[in-house]
Scaffold this motif. Structure first.
Motif, PDB file in Angstrom:
ATOM      1  N   THR A 207      35.984  39.595  40.627  1.00  0.00           N
ATOM      2  CA  THR A 207      37.100  39.960  39.786  1.00  0.00           C
ATOM      3  C   THR A 207      38.235  38.909  39.798  1.00  0.00           C
ATOM      4  O   THR A 207      39.191  38.782  39.061  1.00  0.00           O
ATOM      5  CB  THR A 207      37.961  41.325  40.113  1.00  0.00           C
ATOM      6  N   CYS A 209      39.904  38.300  42.140  1.00  0.00           N
ATOM      7  CA  CYS A 209      41.244  38.508  43.009  1.00  0.00           C
ATOM      8  C   CYS A 209      41.090  37.705  44.250  1.00  0.00           C
ATOM      9  O   CYS A 209      40.089  37.624  44.828  1.00  0.00           O
ATOM     10  CB  CYS A 209      41.305  40.028  43.133  1.00  0.00           C
ATOM     11  N   ARG A 216      40.338  41.393  36.512  1.00  0.00           N
ATOM     12  CA  ARG A 216      41.082  42.760  36.696  1.00  0.00           C
ATOM     13  C   ARG A 216      41.485  42.767  38.171  1.00  0.00           C
ATOM     14  O   ARG A 216      41.013  41.964  38.952  1.00  0.00           O
ATOM     15  CB  ARG A 216      40.071  44.087  36.299  1.00  0.00           C
ATOM     16  N   PRO A 217      42.528  43.745  38.601  1.00  0.00           N
ATOM     17  CA  PRO A 217      43.037  44.839  37.661  1.00  0.00           C
ATOM     18  C   PRO A 217      43.897  44.368  36.869  1.00  0.00           C
ATOM     19  O   PRO A 217      44.619  43.388  37.043  1.00  0.00           O
ATOM     20  CB  PRO A 217      43.391  45.738  38.897  1.00  0.00           C
ATOM     21  N   ALA A 218      44.503  45.438  36.092  1.00  0.00           N
ATOM     22  CA  ALA A 218      45.638  45.013  35.041  1.00  0.00           C
ATOM     23  C   ALA A 218      46.800  44.971  36.178  1.00  0.00           C
ATOM     24  O   ALA A 218      47.082  45.531  37.135  1.00  0.00           O
ATOM     25  CB  ALA A 218      45.843  46.005  34.017  1.00  0.00           C
ATOM     26  N   LYS A 219      47.858  44.158  35.504  1.00  0.00           N
ATOM     27  CA  LYS A 219      49.132  43.854  36.131  1.00  0.00           C
ATOM     28  C   LYS A 219      50.356  44.525  35.300  1.00  0.00           C
ATOM     29  O   LYS A 219      50.151  44.481  33.972  1.00  0.00           O
ATOM     30  CB  LYS A 219      49.403  42.430  36.185  1.00  0.00           C
ATOM     31  N   PRO A 233      45.321  40.185  33.627  1.00  0.00           N
ATOM     32  CA  PRO A 233      45.795  40.876  32.471  1.00  0.00           C
ATOM     33  C   PRO A 233      47.174  41.428  32.445  1.00  0.00           C
ATOM     34  O   PRO A 233      47.250  42.422  33.401  1.00  0.00           O
ATOM     35  CB  PRO A 233      44.682  41.648  31.975  1.00  0.00           C
ATOM     36  N   LYS A 235      49.146  44.536  31.082  1.00  0.00           N
ATOM     37  CA  LYS A 235      49.127  45.544  30.329  1.00  0.00           C
ATOM     38  C   LYS A 235      50.357  46.451  30.106  1.00  0.00           C
ATOM     39  O   LYS A 235      51.343  46.414  31.165  1.00  0.00           O
ATOM     40  CB  LYS A 235      47.862  46.414  30.581  1.00  0.00           C
ATOM     41  N   THR A 240      47.962  50.547  31.974  1.00  0.00           N
ATOM     42  CA  THR A 240      47.821  50.237  33.447  1.00  0.00           C
ATOM     43  C   THR A 240      47.570  51.422  34.139  1.00  0.00           C
ATOM     44  O   THR A 240      46.562  51.521  35.030  1.00  0.00           O
ATOM     45  CB  THR A 240      49.107  49.398  33.807  1.00  0.00           C
TER      46      THR A 240
END
Length: 274
Positions: A207, A209, A216-219, A233, A235, A240
């Motif tokens: 991802t 991270c 991802r994950p969405a922020k 991303p 969102k 989210t």
């Protein structure tokens, strides 16, 4: 600047676009038979699952071929500063492809997107000296391509080359002898003056991270993001957290607390790295 909008067939054009420079395109239009590999597949064809999010941009290029450079940015990208400062940083760059998270197959050999790459049958007129060993991947929610890069990609797709755009673009352009450059970060394609700037992430995690610019994950759209950094991303809360307006007030807050607790460690690592 143009607003580039891709929608399913039959979707009416939003009224708001009438007052803005825009390029509105539907799925049947981007699945052109001129790109046999990229448009191949039946009802299971997916712009997202197949990594074909570059097709709206290619459609724009075919209708607007007169630009020297093309910047493309997805809606969930943010720059925590003045955009003119960011773009000005690359005015003198001669790169044919500017993107983030550029790495070779040697750096991330088990990346699942390598397997989506496909070559045409027989010898290639566009890339006669293609080398599979020269594969490169990148992250493309934000990227810039030169006019000659757009031309190479158009010609390659017409010839039948295909795959996820985050593999095809850097790999085909590198094999065509064009110049690749990472926008920032710590990879091998970063210009010396931009090393450690503009974003943070991992080149090898699935991802990307931890970091500010990841898959991802969405922020959450927080107002106190570290200045002069790229974020993705970003969102809205409902996207989210998966919350709808009909849900109970306390259920909303329960999910929000759970989300914040789950992200605390990753955010802390990201902020320290940044």
């Amino acid at each position: 600047m143009f607003f580039l909008m891709h929608v399913p067939p039959g979707t009416p054009k939003p009224e708001a676009l009438k007052e803005l420079p825009h390029h509105f395109v539907t799925t049947p239009e981007i699945r052109t038979p001129e790109y046999p590999g990229k448009s191949a597949g039946g009802s299971d064809w997916s712009i997202w699952g197949g990594g074909h999010t570059d097709l709206p941009g290619m459609h724009f290029y075919r209708h607007h071929p007169g630009f020297e450079r093309y910047w493309f940015m997805e809606y969930d990208v943010r720059w925590s500063g003045r955009w003119e400062r960011f773009f000005a940083s690359f005015e003198n760059s001669q790169a044919d492809l500017l993107a983030t998270t550029m790495r070779t197959a040697e750096t991330q050999p088990n990346w699942w997107m390598w397997a989506l790459f496909g070559a045409p049958e027989g010898p290639s007129a566009v890339l006669p000296n293609f080398r599979w060993e020269d594969r490169v991947g990148c992250l493309m929610p934000l990227f810039r391509a030169s006019a000659r890069a757009m031309k190479v990609m158009d010609s390659a797709y017409r010839e039948g080359w295909t795959g996820h755009c985050e593999v095809t673009w850097p790999t085909l352009l590198r094999n065509a002898g064009l110049r690749l450059e990472d926008i920032g970060g710590l990879g091998e394609f970063v210009a010396p003056e931009n090393r450690g700037r503009f974003y943070r992430n991992s080149l090898v995690s699935g991802t990307h991270c931890p970091g500010t610019f990841v898959f991802r994950p969405a922020k959450l759209p927080l107002p106190r993001l570290r200045r002069n950094m790229l974020w993705h991303p970003i969102k809205p809360l409902d996207v989210t957290l998966g919350i709808t307006g009909r849900e109970h007030y306390w259920e909303f807050h329960r999910r929000l607390r759970s989300f914040l607790q789950s992200r605390k460690a990753a955010w802390g690592t990201s902020r320290r790295d940044a």
